[in-house]
Design a protein around this motif. Structure first.
Motif, short mmCIF file in Angstrom:
data_model
loop_
_atom_site.label_atom_id
_atom_site.label_comp_id
_atom_site.label_asym_id
_atom_site.label_seq_id
_atom_site.Cartn_x
_atom_site.Cartn_y
_atom_site.Cartn_z
N LYS A 255 37.83 56.92 35.40
CA LYS A 255 38.18 55.65 36.02
C LYS A 255 36.92 54.84 36.28
N THR A 256 37.06 53.51 36.22
CA THR A 256 35.96 52.63 36.60
C THR A 256 36.15 52.08 38.00
N PHE A 257 37.39 52.11 38.51
CA PHE A 257 37.76 51.51 39.78
C PHE A 257 37.50 50.00 39.78
N ASN A 258 37.57 49.41 38.58
CA ASN A 258 37.49 47.96 38.42
C ASN A 258 38.84 47.42 37.96
N VAL A 259 39.31 46.36 38.62
CA VAL A 259 40.50 45.64 38.17
C VAL A 259 40.07 44.23 37.83
N GLY A 260 40.25 43.84 36.57
CA GLY A 260 39.92 42.48 36.16
C GLY A 260 41.09 41.54 36.39
N VAL A 261 40.81 40.37 36.94
CA VAL A 261 41.83 39.36 37.20
C VAL A 261 41.52 38.14 36.34
N VAL A 262 42.33 37.91 35.31
CA VAL A 262 42.11 36.80 34.38
C VAL A 262 42.66 35.54 35.03
N LEU A 263 41.76 34.55 35.19
CA LEU A 263 42.06 33.38 36.00
C LEU A 263 41.73 32.11 35.21
N PRO A 264 42.75 31.38 34.72
CA PRO A 264 42.46 30.17 33.95
C PRO A 264 41.65 29.14 34.72
N ASN A 265 41.96 28.94 36.02
CA ASN A 265 41.19 28.03 36.86
C ASN A 265 41.50 28.36 38.32
N SER A 266 40.77 27.74 39.20
CA SER A 266 41.02 27.95 40.64
C SER A 266 41.34 26.63 41.33
N ASP A 267 41.83 25.65 40.54
CA ASP A 267 42.08 24.31 41.08
C ASP A 267 43.47 24.16 41.68
N HIS A 268 44.38 25.06 41.35
CA HIS A 268 45.76 24.92 41.81
C HIS A 268 46.08 26.03 42.80
N PRO A 269 46.88 25.74 43.84
CA PRO A 269 47.20 26.78 44.84
C PRO A 269 47.90 27.99 44.25
N TYR A 270 48.56 27.85 43.12
CA TYR A 270 49.16 29.03 42.47
C TYR A 270 48.11 30.11 42.28
N PHE A 271 46.95 29.72 41.76
CA PHE A 271 45.91 30.70 41.46
C PHE A 271 45.19 31.16 42.72
N THR A 272 44.87 30.23 43.61
CA THR A 272 44.14 30.62 44.81
C THR A 272 44.98 31.53 45.70
N GLN A 273 46.29 31.25 45.80
CA GLN A 273 47.14 32.11 46.62
C GLN A 273 47.34 33.48 45.97
N LEU A 274 47.48 33.53 44.65
CA LEU A 274 47.57 34.81 43.97
C LEU A 274 46.32 35.66 44.22
N VAL A 275 45.15 35.05 44.05
CA VAL A 275 43.90 35.78 44.23
C VAL A 275 43.76 36.26 45.67
N HIS A 276 44.17 35.43 46.63
CA HIS A 276 44.12 35.85 48.02
C HIS A 276 44.98 37.10 48.24
N GLY A 277 46.16 37.13 47.65
CA GLY A 277 47.02 38.30 47.78
C GLY A 277 46.43 39.53 47.11
N ILE A 278 45.82 39.34 45.93
CA ILE A 278 45.18 40.44 45.22
C ILE A 278 44.02 41.01 46.05
#
Length: 322
Positions: A58-81
């Motif tokens: 295991k690497t204990f790394n989880v990659g989160v592919v993020l098209p942008n951080s300009d919309h609350p959809y992405f920022t809220q998802l990342v906050h939950g992650i």
């Protein structure tokens, strides 16, 4: 550079015993552990984290592919992650993509080469079938309903809430409905859900000239307002793709001293609460946390999170905001 063989040679213990001490494993006496640790300190040895993780599988790394951080959809998802990750030993690595398929393929190749234990695609440019082919190399999770594709997913259930929003507009006598979306319907599951829901309530397709895509930020929404005004388009209501974006629209109408349409926001942002806008809360913080759980546990299946239409009880028509 000092390695584990040097420590074994200088301490007089086997490589396997030294490895157990370095990796804090059992079956080593206290006396042996102290002797080996003394040599480790003397040589100022630091274990190779990559090699150690690979030896564990295991690497204990989880990659989160993020098209942008300009919309609350992405920022809220990342906050939950991130919130879910704090309770684990996993590291979260943000991987910007801008929907670039070459970059996304590189991240998938990195998964194949064991740089990550899992990838979470908050959105993607590649088709789901392409992502699914790489699941043999590690866990892949998406944040949308994959329908017939067997890829694990955590996502907001949008259709029923979009239908409720359009039904609200219909009940209030609105028929010229504008839509704001970040991407065109052909490539966006979110935009497809909006259009499908619109058709189920109004029994026709949205008017193309009232649909505005490539709207991510309040500045983009402001330009959409300018477009409606410049082209003498008069939507009587608009389903925006964010409360902040609704504010961007309002600014355009105020600057031209025009009455704004009735607005519904999304993502239950502070700006919408202040203006008492109806809004849709997709609970993306919870979606992100569930996506992370799927990523680190390797569980299969789909997790749908219910969304909610919030209509402030005092608001009969937000046209009063004009």
């Amino acid at each position: 550079m000092t390695n584990i063989r040097d420590i074994a040679q200088l301490s007089g213990y086997s490589i396997s015993t030294v490895s157990r001490v370095i990796n804090h494993q059992n079956y080593v006496s206290d006396e042996t552990r102290v002797a080996i640790q003394k040599v480790i300190n003397q040589l100022d040895y630091v274990p190779n984290a990559v090699a150690r993780d690979l030896s564990r599988g295991k690497t204990f790394n989880v990659g989160v592919v993020l098209p942008n951080s300009d919309h609350p959809y992405f920022t809220q998802l990342v906050h939950g992650i991130m919130r879910a990750a704090f309770a684990t030993n996993y590291r979260v690595v943000l991987l910007p993509s801008k929907y670039n398929v070459t970059l996304e393929l590189q991240y998938l190749q990195d998964l194949r080469q064991r740089a990550y234990d899992a990838l979470i695609f908050t959105s993607h440019g590649l088709p789901l079938t392409a992502l699914n082919r790489y699941r043999q190399y590690g866990t892949i999770v998406v944040c949308e309903n994959p329908h017939d594709c067997p890829i694990p997913a955590a996502y907001a259930e949008r259709l029923t809430t979009y239908q409720a929003a359009f039904n609200l507009l219909k009940q209030r006598g609105f028929h010229q409905i504008g839509l704001l979306a970040s991407r065109p319907v052909a490539v966006s599951a979110t935009c497809q859900a909006m259009v499908t829901s619109y058709q189920s309530i109004f029994h026709q397709a949205p008017e193309p000239e009232l649909m505005r895509t490539d709207v991510t930020t309040p500045a983009d929404a402001h330009r959409s307002g300018e477009y409606y005004i410049a082209h003498h388009l008069k939507p009587d209501a608009i389903l925006t793709n964010g409360d902040d974006n609704a504010v961007g629209l309002l600014r355009a109408y105020h600057e031209h001293n025009q009455q704004p349409p009735y607005l519904i926001g999304q993502e239950h942002q502070l700006s919408g609460e202040v203006l008492r806008l109806p809004t849709i809360d997709h609970h993306f913080n919870e979606v992100g946390a569930k996506a992370f759980d799927l990523a680190v546990t390797g569980q299969q299946g789909k997790i749908a999170i219910a969304s909610h239409l919030i209509v402030p009880s005092e608001v009969e028509s937000n046209k009063d905001l004009g």
